[in-house]
Design a protein around this motif. Structure first.
Motif, PDB file in Angstrom:
ATOM      1  N   ASP A 279      31.569 -10.738  19.284  1.00  0.00           N
ATOM      2  CA  ASP A 279      32.345  -9.711  18.583  1.00  0.00           C
ATOM      3  C   ASP A 279      33.764  -9.679  19.128  1.00  0.00           C
ATOM      4  O   ASP A 279      33.976  -9.417  20.309  1.00  0.00           O
ATOM      5  CB  ASP A 279      31.699  -8.344  18.746  1.00  0.00           C
ATOM      6  CG  ASP A 279      30.386  -8.243  18.013  1.00  0.00           C
ATOM      7  OD1 ASP A 279      29.545  -7.431  18.427  1.00  0.00           O
ATOM      8  OD2 ASP A 279      30.197  -8.990  17.028  1.00  0.00           O
TER       9      ASP A 279
ATOM     10  N   TYR B  10      36.416 -10.216  23.765  1.00  0.00           N
ATOM     11  CA  TYR B  10      35.177 -10.541  23.077  1.00  0.00           C
ATOM     12  C   TYR B  10      34.032  -9.866  23.812  1.00  0.00           C
ATOM     13  O   TYR B  10      33.918  -9.957  25.037  1.00  0.00           O
ATOM     14  CB  TYR B  10      34.914 -12.056  23.118  1.00  0.00           C
ATOM     15  CG  TYR B  10      35.544 -12.848  22.006  1.00  0.00           C
ATOM     16  CD1 TYR B  10      36.777 -13.459  22.186  1.00  0.00           C
ATOM     17  CD2 TYR B  10      34.901 -13.000  20.788  1.00  0.00           C
ATOM     18  CE1 TYR B  10      37.352 -14.200  21.176  1.00  0.00           C
ATOM     19  CE2 TYR B  10      35.474 -13.748  19.768  1.00  0.00           C
ATOM     20  CZ  TYR B  10      36.700 -14.338  19.975  1.00  0.00           C
ATOM     21  OH  TYR B  10      37.264 -15.082  18.976  1.00  0.00           O
TER      22      TYR B  10
ATOM     23  N   ASN C 165      37.516  -8.157  19.432  1.00  0.00           N
ATOM     24  CA  ASN C 165      38.170  -6.858  19.400  1.00  0.00           C
ATOM     25  C   ASN C 165      39.651  -7.037  19.710  1.00  0.00           C
ATOM     26  O   ASN C 165      40.027  -7.368  20.834  1.00  0.00           O
ATOM     27  CB  ASN C 165      37.544  -5.923  20.440  1.00  0.00           C
ATOM     28  CG  ASN C 165      36.091  -5.654  20.147  1.00  0.00           C
ATOM     29  OD1 ASN C 165      35.737  -4.757  19.417  1.00  0.00           O
ATOM     30  ND2 ASN C 165      35.220  -6.482  20.716  1.00  0.00           N
TER      31      ASN C 165
ATOM     32  N   PHE D 192      43.289  -8.835  23.639  1.00  0.00           N
ATOM     33  CA  PHE D 192      42.015  -8.706  22.916  1.00  0.00           C
ATOM     34  C   PHE D 192      40.876  -9.022  23.869  1.00  0.00           C
ATOM     35  O   PHE D 192      41.090  -9.474  24.992  1.00  0.00           O
ATOM     36  CB  PHE D 192      41.933  -9.630  21.686  1.00  0.00           C
ATOM     37  CG  PHE D 192      42.787 -10.877  21.731  1.00  0.00           C
ATOM     38  CD1 PHE D 192      42.616 -11.820  22.741  1.00  0.00           C
ATOM     39  CD2 PHE D 192      43.756 -11.097  20.768  1.00  0.00           C
ATOM     40  CE1 PHE D 192      43.390 -12.963  22.775  1.00  0.00           C
ATOM     41  CE2 PHE D 192      44.539 -12.245  20.799  1.00  0.00           C
ATOM     42  CZ  PHE D 192      44.359 -13.175  21.806  1.00  0.00           C
TER      43      PHE D 192
END
Lengths: 114, 109
Positions: free
Chosen positions: A53, A49, A55, A47
């Motif tokens: 945010d 950021y 993701n 993942f």
């Protein structure tokens, strides 16, 4: 020197015992990434950021979570580590998200699950 | 489903000669291509990159070539030096990077 720091460098945990890996950066980059790299395999994005945010990659197991309390720090939480989660975990940063942005990597944390 | 492949796990080259590392990809949507170098106990460090609108990018001893029709890129190091001994990863992508499995390059003095 501006850099990406990962602590600890080596982490041993027990099967099923939660573990947290940390990453900090002095580059003031907006984007932070977590990769998992198993032996002789390619680093695999878990993942990232972009600012605050989050993701998540579609195939990242639910067992893996992340937190980014501020620009400088990002944590990888493994809620119930299994033997298959033993790997090198790489943190990376980039100034922005998008085409051509170079990613800067930390030295990695090697996780061993007993 | 490996989108980025480095078919040679290892390569040995004599010091002073040319090292050629290869990388093949399958996703025609990739727009940007990078090479990273990794020493033991360190994270990968960026080496050189190329965008899809170019076919060659040179930086000192390092040159990256891109053949979009063949979906192939290569890294040339000339002349090779002992300090070049490391694992080299190619990475392809646009907003996100997909890495190859790496090639361990050993420069023989």
């Amino acid at each position: 020197d501006a850099m990406v720091i990962q602590n600890p460098r080596y982490q041993v945990t027990q099967f099923g015992k939660p573990v947290t890996l940390s990453c900090s950066q002095t580059l003031n980059h907006n984007v932070m990434y977590w990769y998992q790299q198993k032996s002789s395999q390619a680093p695999k994005l878990l993942f990232h950021y972009y600012d605050k945010d989050f993701n998540n990659e579609a195939d990242t197991p639910d067992n893996f979570q992340s937190r980014r309390p501020n620009t400088s720090f990002c944590f990888l939480d493994i809620r119930s580590p299994g033997l298959g989660d033993a790997a090198m975990y790489l943190c990376a940063t980039s100034r922005r998200q998008g085409l051509g942005e170079t990613q800067y990597f930390g030295p990695g944390t090697r996780l061993l699950v007993l | 489903d490996q989108q980025v492949k480095q078919n040679s796990p290892s390569l040995s080259v004599q010091e002073g000669r040319i090292s050629i590392l290869n990388c093949d990809y399958t996703n025609s949507m990739f727009d940007y291509f990078l090479w990273y170098k990794k020493y033991p106990a360190e994270g990968p460090t960026f080496l050189i990159s190329i965008s899809s609108i170019k076919d060659k990018n040179e930086d000192g001893r390092f040159t990256v070539f891109l053949n979009k029709s063949a979906k192939h890129l290569s890294l040339h190091i000339v002349p090779s030096q002992p300090g070049d001994s490391a694992v080299y990863f190619c990475a392809c992508g646009n907003e996100k990077l997909t890495f190859g499995t790496g090639t361990r390059l050993t420069i023989i003095p």
